[in-house]
Motif scaffolding. Structure first.
Motif, mmCIF file in Angstrom:
data_model
loop_
_atom_site.group_PDB
_atom_site.id
_atom_site.type_symbol
_atom_site.label_atom_id
_atom_site.label_comp_id
_atom_site.label_asym_id
_atom_site.label_seq_id
_atom_site.Cartn_x
_atom_site.Cartn_y
_atom_site.Cartn_z
ATOM 1 N N ASP A 34 -15.339 -1.049 -4.458
ATOM 2 C CA ASP A 34 -15.320 -1.074 -5.915
ATOM 3 C C ASP A 34 -13.912 -0.806 -6.447
ATOM 4 O O ASP A 34 -13.681 0.104 -7.246
ATOM 5 C CB ASP A 34 -16.353 -0.143 -6.538
ATOM 6 C CG ASP A 34 -17.703 -0.837 -6.707
ATOM 7 O OD1 ASP A 34 -17.833 -2.007 -6.287
ATOM 8 O OD2 ASP A 34 -18.622 -0.220 -7.260
ATOM 9 N N ASN A 57 -19.789 -3.574 -4.567
ATOM 10 C CA ASN A 57 -20.614 -4.471 -5.369
ATOM 11 C C ASN A 57 -19.929 -4.950 -6.649
ATOM 12 O O ASN A 57 -20.393 -5.882 -7.290
ATOM 13 C CB ASN A 57 -21.964 -3.806 -5.710
ATOM 14 C CG ASN A 57 -21.794 -2.550 -6.517
ATOM 15 O OD1 ASN A 57 -21.152 -1.602 -6.080
ATOM 16 N ND2 ASN A 57 -22.381 -2.513 -7.695
ATOM 17 N N ASN A 58 -18.802 -4.354 -7.022
ATOM 18 C CA ASN A 58 -18.031 -4.800 -8.182
ATOM 19 C C ASN A 58 -16.736 -5.504 -7.802
ATOM 20 O O ASN A 58 -15.851 -5.671 -8.633
ATOM 21 C CB ASN A 58 -17.725 -3.623 -9.112
ATOM 22 C CG ASN A 58 -18.944 -3.192 -9.886
ATOM 23 O OD1 ASN A 58 -19.432 -3.933 -10.724
ATOM 24 N ND2 ASN A 58 -19.448 -2.021 -9.590
ATOM 25 N N TYR A 68 -17.949 -6.008 4.298
ATOM 26 C CA TYR A 68 -18.854 -5.038 3.692
ATOM 27 C C TYR A 68 -19.020 -3.808 4.586
ATOM 28 O O TYR A 68 -19.442 -2.759 4.121
ATOM 29 C CB TYR A 68 -20.232 -5.662 3.438
ATOM 30 C CG TYR A 68 -20.235 -6.621 2.283
ATOM 31 C CD1 TYR A 68 -20.319 -6.157 0.974
ATOM 32 C CD2 TYR A 68 -20.153 -7.989 2.491
ATOM 33 C CE1 TYR A 68 -20.323 -7.033 -0.102
ATOM 34 C CE2 TYR A 68 -20.162 -8.870 1.420
ATOM 35 C CZ TYR A 68 -20.242 -8.394 0.142
ATOM 36 O OH TYR A 68 -20.247 -9.259 -0.927
ATOM 37 N N ASP A 84 -21.997 1.173 0.112
ATOM 38 C CA ASP A 84 -23.284 1.813 -0.148
ATOM 39 C C ASP A 84 -23.817 2.358 1.176
ATOM 40 O O ASP A 84 -23.897 1.620 2.156
ATOM 41 C CB ASP A 84 -24.252 0.783 -0.733
ATOM 42 C CG ASP A 84 -25.563 1.377 -1.203
ATOM 43 O OD1 ASP A 84 -26.025 2.373 -0.617
ATOM 44 O OD2 ASP A 84 -26.144 0.827 -2.155
ATOM 45 N N HIS A 102 -20.079 4.283 -3.913
ATOM 46 C CA HIS A 102 -21.115 3.689 -4.751
ATOM 47 C C HIS A 102 -21.758 4.653 -5.754
ATOM 48 O O HIS A 102 -21.980 4.280 -6.893
ATOM 49 C CB HIS A 102 -22.186 3.029 -3.890
ATOM 50 C CG HIS A 102 -23.164 2.196 -4.645
ATOM 51 N ND1 HIS A 102 -22.776 1.141 -5.458
ATOM 52 C CD2 HIS A 102 -24.508 2.261 -4.722
ATOM 53 C CE1 HIS A 102 -23.856 0.594 -5.986
ATOM 54 N NE2 HIS A 102 -24.915 1.243 -5.575
#
Length: 150
Positions: A34, A57-58, A68, A84, A102
């Motif tokens: 993020d 996720n952003n 990831y 996450d 996250h």
């Protein structure tokens, strides 16, 4: 001799001067996603520490090449870096340290001999948390984590 690891997450387009000052003293820099802006990653790349990052996720089109989930070793510790914690999956079983973000809340817990560490958000506070990051000093398999509130 111990190595120093700067750990941050959820910058969301903000890289504070206090964070940069801490990271300038680190041998390694871990960012658990993020960034929300590629310029933050570019600024981290200019610092001296070896950089490990994952996509959050952003993090959109510019972050297509970021993974990831990332596994690596520092000293004698096996790390898993995710945004996450639920993305850690089975890979967590082989890690000594799982770093995630996250939630924007600092968390440090040892479970079954593994350290689960969320440095919180050093971008802006959310969900009632403050602004924080962590520094980890490692020598072999020994480590000490320090929470840094900004």
């Amino acid at each position: 001799m111990a190595v120093k690891v700067g750990i941050l997450s959820d910058t969301h387009g903000i890289l504070r001067s206090e964070v940069i000052s801490v990271l300038k003293t680190c041998d390694y820099i871990l960012h658990a996603g993020d960034f929300a802006d590629e310029s933050i990653l570019d600024k981290l790349r200019m610092l001296r520490g070896k950089l490990y990052v994952v996509r959050g996720n952003n993090d959109f089109y510019w972050a297509d090449k970021l993974q990831y989930r990332l596994r690596f070793r520092i000293e004698e510790l096996e790390f898993l870096l995710v945004h996450d914690q639920y993305d850690a999956g089975r890979a967590a079983a082989e890690a000594d340290v799982i770093v995630y973000g996250h939630t924007h809340r600092y968390s440090e817990a040892v479970s079954d001999g593994q350290l689960w560490l969320n440095p919180g958000s050093c971008g802006f506070p959310r969900f009632g948390g403050g602004v924080s990051m962590a520094v980890m000093d490692i020598s072999g398999r020994d480590y000490r984590v320090t929470k840094i509130e900004l």
